[in-house]
Design a protein around this motif. Sequence first.
Motif, PDB file in Angstrom:
ATOM      1  N   LYS A   1      39.521  93.171  72.220  1.00 26.57           N
ATOM      2  CA  LYS A   1      40.731  93.698  71.568  1.00 26.57           C
ATOM      3  C   LYS A   1      41.223  94.967  72.253  1.00 26.57           C
ATOM      4  N   GLU A   2      40.290  95.855  72.625  1.00 27.71           N
ATOM      5  CA  GLU A   2      40.687  97.078  73.337  1.00 27.71           C
ATOM      6  C   GLU A   2      41.297  96.741  74.685  1.00 27.71           C
ATOM      7  N   ASN A   3      40.729  95.747  75.379  1.00 30.11           N
ATOM      8  CA  ASN A   3      41.253  95.350  76.677  1.00 30.11           C
ATOM      9  C   ASN A   3      42.645  94.763  76.543  1.00 30.11           C
ATOM     10  N   MET A   4      42.879  93.987  75.491  1.00 28.23           N
ATOM     11  CA  MET A   4      44.207  93.406  75.272  1.00 28.23           C
ATOM     12  C   MET A   4      45.229  94.487  74.906  1.00 28.23           C
ATOM     13  N   ASN A   5      44.736  95.614  74.395  1.00 27.67           N
ATOM     14  CA  ASN A   5      45.627  96.738  74.075  1.00 27.67           C
ATOM     15  C   ASN A   5      45.811  97.683  75.247  1.00 27.67           C
TER      16      ASN A   5
ATOM     17  N   GLY B   1      41.005  99.470  80.302  1.00 28.43           N
ATOM     18  CA  GLY B   1      40.311  98.773  81.380  1.00 28.43           C
ATOM     19  C   GLY B   1      38.848  98.541  81.036  1.00 28.43           C
ATOM     20  N   PRO B   2      38.225  97.547  81.654  1.00 28.60           N
ATOM     21  CA  PRO B   2      36.825  97.234  81.381  1.00 28.60           C
ATOM     22  C   PRO B   2      35.876  98.412  81.614  1.00 28.60           C
ATOM     23  N   THR B   3      36.082  99.140  82.710  1.00 23.08           N
ATOM     24  CA  THR B   3      35.180 100.267  82.990  1.00 23.08           C
ATOM     25  C   THR B   3      35.312 101.341  81.921  1.00 23.08           C
ATOM     26  N   GLN B   4      36.521 101.608  81.483  1.00 21.23           N
ATOM     27  CA  GLN B   4      36.743 102.606  80.440  1.00 21.23           C
ATOM     28  C   GLN B   4      36.087 102.169  79.131  1.00 21.23           C
ATOM     29  N   ILE B   5      36.224 100.910  78.779  1.00 24.94           N
ATOM     30  CA  ILE B   5      35.627 100.384  77.542  1.00 24.94           C
ATOM     31  C   ILE B   5      34.116 100.545  77.583  1.00 24.94           C
ATOM     32  N   PHE B   6      33.506 100.137  78.690  1.00 25.31           N
ATOM     33  CA  PHE B   6      32.051 100.219  78.796  1.00 25.31           C
ATOM     34  C   PHE B   6      31.568 101.671  78.793  1.00 25.31           C
ATOM     35  N   MET B   7      32.265 102.550  79.495  1.00 24.94           N
ATOM     36  CA  MET B   7      31.859 103.959  79.531  1.00 24.94           C
ATOM     37  C   MET B   7      31.985 104.603  78.155  1.00 24.94           C
ATOM     38  N   GLU B   8      33.058 104.299  77.416  1.00 24.11           N
ATOM     39  CA  GLU B   8      33.247 104.865  76.083  1.00 24.11           C
ATOM     40  C   GLU B   8      32.200 104.358  75.089  1.00 24.11           C
ATOM     41  N   ASN B   9      31.607 103.222  75.391  1.00 26.01           N
ATOM     42  CA  ASN B   9      30.596 102.656  74.497  1.00 26.01           C
ATOM     43  C   ASN B   9      29.173 102.942  74.974  1.00 26.01           C
ATOM     44  N   GLY B  10      29.036 103.926  75.832  1.00 24.91           N
ATOM     45  CA  GLY B  10      27.712 104.427  76.194  1.00 24.91           C
ATOM     46  C   GLY B  10      27.001 103.720  77.325  1.00 24.91           C
ATOM     47  N   PHE B  11      27.707 102.979  78.146  1.00 24.18           N
ATOM     48  CA  PHE B  11      27.070 102.296  79.269  1.00 24.18           C
ATOM     49  C   PHE B  11      27.243 103.113  80.544  1.00 24.18           C
ATOM     50  N   ASN B  12      26.183 103.185  81.336  1.00 27.23           N
ATOM     51  CA  ASN B  12      26.216 103.847  82.624  1.00 27.23           C
ATOM     52  C   ASN B  12      26.554 102.783  83.666  1.00 27.23           C
ATOM     53  N   LEU B  13      27.742 102.873  84.242  1.00 29.62           N
ATOM     54  CA  LEU B  13      28.182 101.841  85.191  1.00 29.62           C
ATOM     55  C   LEU B  13      27.408 101.898  86.503  1.00 29.62           C
ATOM     56  N   ASP B  14      26.730 103.021  86.769  1.00 27.30           N
ATOM     57  CA  ASP B  14      25.872 103.084  87.949  1.00 27.30           C
ATOM     58  C   ASP B  14      24.665 102.164  87.763  1.00 27.30           C
ATOM     59  N   VAL B  15      24.258 101.967  86.521  1.00 32.02           N
ATOM     60  CA  VAL B  15      23.108 101.114  86.219  1.00 32.02           C
ATOM     61  C   VAL B  15      23.530  99.648  86.154  1.00 32.02           C
ATOM     62  N   ILE B  16      24.578  99.340  85.392  1.00 31.84           N
ATOM     63  CA  ILE B  16      24.949  97.930  85.204  1.00 31.84           C
ATOM     64  C   ILE B  16      25.923  97.418  86.257  1.00 31.84           C
ATOM     65  N   GLY B  17      26.670  98.298  86.869  1.00 26.87           N
ATOM     66  CA  GLY B  17      27.640  97.887  87.880  1.00 26.87           C
ATOM     67  C   GLY B  17      29.022  97.661  87.277  1.00 26.87           C
ATOM     68  N   ALA B  18      30.038  98.158  87.944  1.00 28.01           N
ATOM     69  CA  ALA B  18      31.415  98.044  87.447  1.00 28.01           C
ATOM     70  C   ALA B  18      31.864  96.584  87.420  1.00 28.01           C
ATOM     71  N   LYS B  19      31.400  95.801  88.380  1.00 28.46           N
ATOM     72  CA  LYS B  19      31.797  94.389  88.420  1.00 28.46           C
ATOM     73  C   LYS B  19      31.249  93.629  87.223  1.00 28.46           C
ATOM     74  N   LYS B  20      30.070  94.022  86.743  1.00 30.28           N
ATOM     75  CA  LYS B  20      29.491  93.353  85.577  1.00 30.28           C
ATOM     76  C   LYS B  20      30.381  93.574  84.357  1.00 30.28           C
ATOM     77  N   ALA B  21      30.923  94.785  84.232  1.00 26.49           N
ATOM     78  CA  ALA B  21      31.821  95.086  83.115  1.00 26.49           C
ATOM     79  C   ALA B  21      33.087  94.239  83.207  1.00 26.49           C
ATOM     80  N   GLN B  22      33.660  94.161  84.401  1.00 27.34           N
ATOM     81  CA  GLN B  22      34.891  93.392  84.582  1.00 27.34           C
ATOM     82  C   GLN B  22      34.665  91.905  84.339  1.00 27.34           C
ATOM     83  N   SER B  23      33.573  91.363  84.870  1.00 25.82           N
ATOM     84  CA  SER B  23      33.337  89.924  84.699  1.00 25.82           C
ATOM     85  C   SER B  23      33.000  89.598  83.246  1.00 25.82           C
TER      86      SER B  23
END
Length: 139
Positions: free
Chosen positions: A40-44, A47-69
Amino acid sequence: MSKIIFNEIQRKQLESNPNVASVSDRAIQYNAEFKIRAVKENMNGKGPTQIFMENGFNLDVIGAKKAQSAISRWKNTYKTLGEQGFLEERRGKGGTGRPSTKVISSEKKLEKAEARIKYLEAELELLKKLEELERQVKK
C-alpha cells in the motif's frame, strides 16, 4: 534463491525485527501485515528501499535488490488475490505446471505400460535374488 548468505549475527538482527516471521541462511519470511502495508505504501509513491529502511531493515545486510524484488512480487500477489493472498498459505496451490502438448495414442500408452511392467518385474526379481543372498549369508 538469494546469493546472499546471512551469518548468525545478521540472522539474529533480522529475527529481532517485528516485521520478520523467520530467517534462514538465505531467505527472510516477512509477516503478512508488513507485506500488505509495504504494498500500500509503494502504491502511494514510496520506494521499496525507503519502505524497508523505515521498517527497520538494514539494506546493507539484505540488499537493495531484495527489497525491490520482494515489493514487486507482493504487488503482483496483491493485484491478483488482494490482501487475502498474504493471509493464507498458497504454496503448491493453483500450480498447473507445464501441460503436455502431445496427444498420446492408445498404442503408445500400452507400450509405455508394458515397459513399466517389464521394469517392475525385473526390479522384483532383483529383490528376490537379494533376499536369497541375504538368507544364504545368515546361514
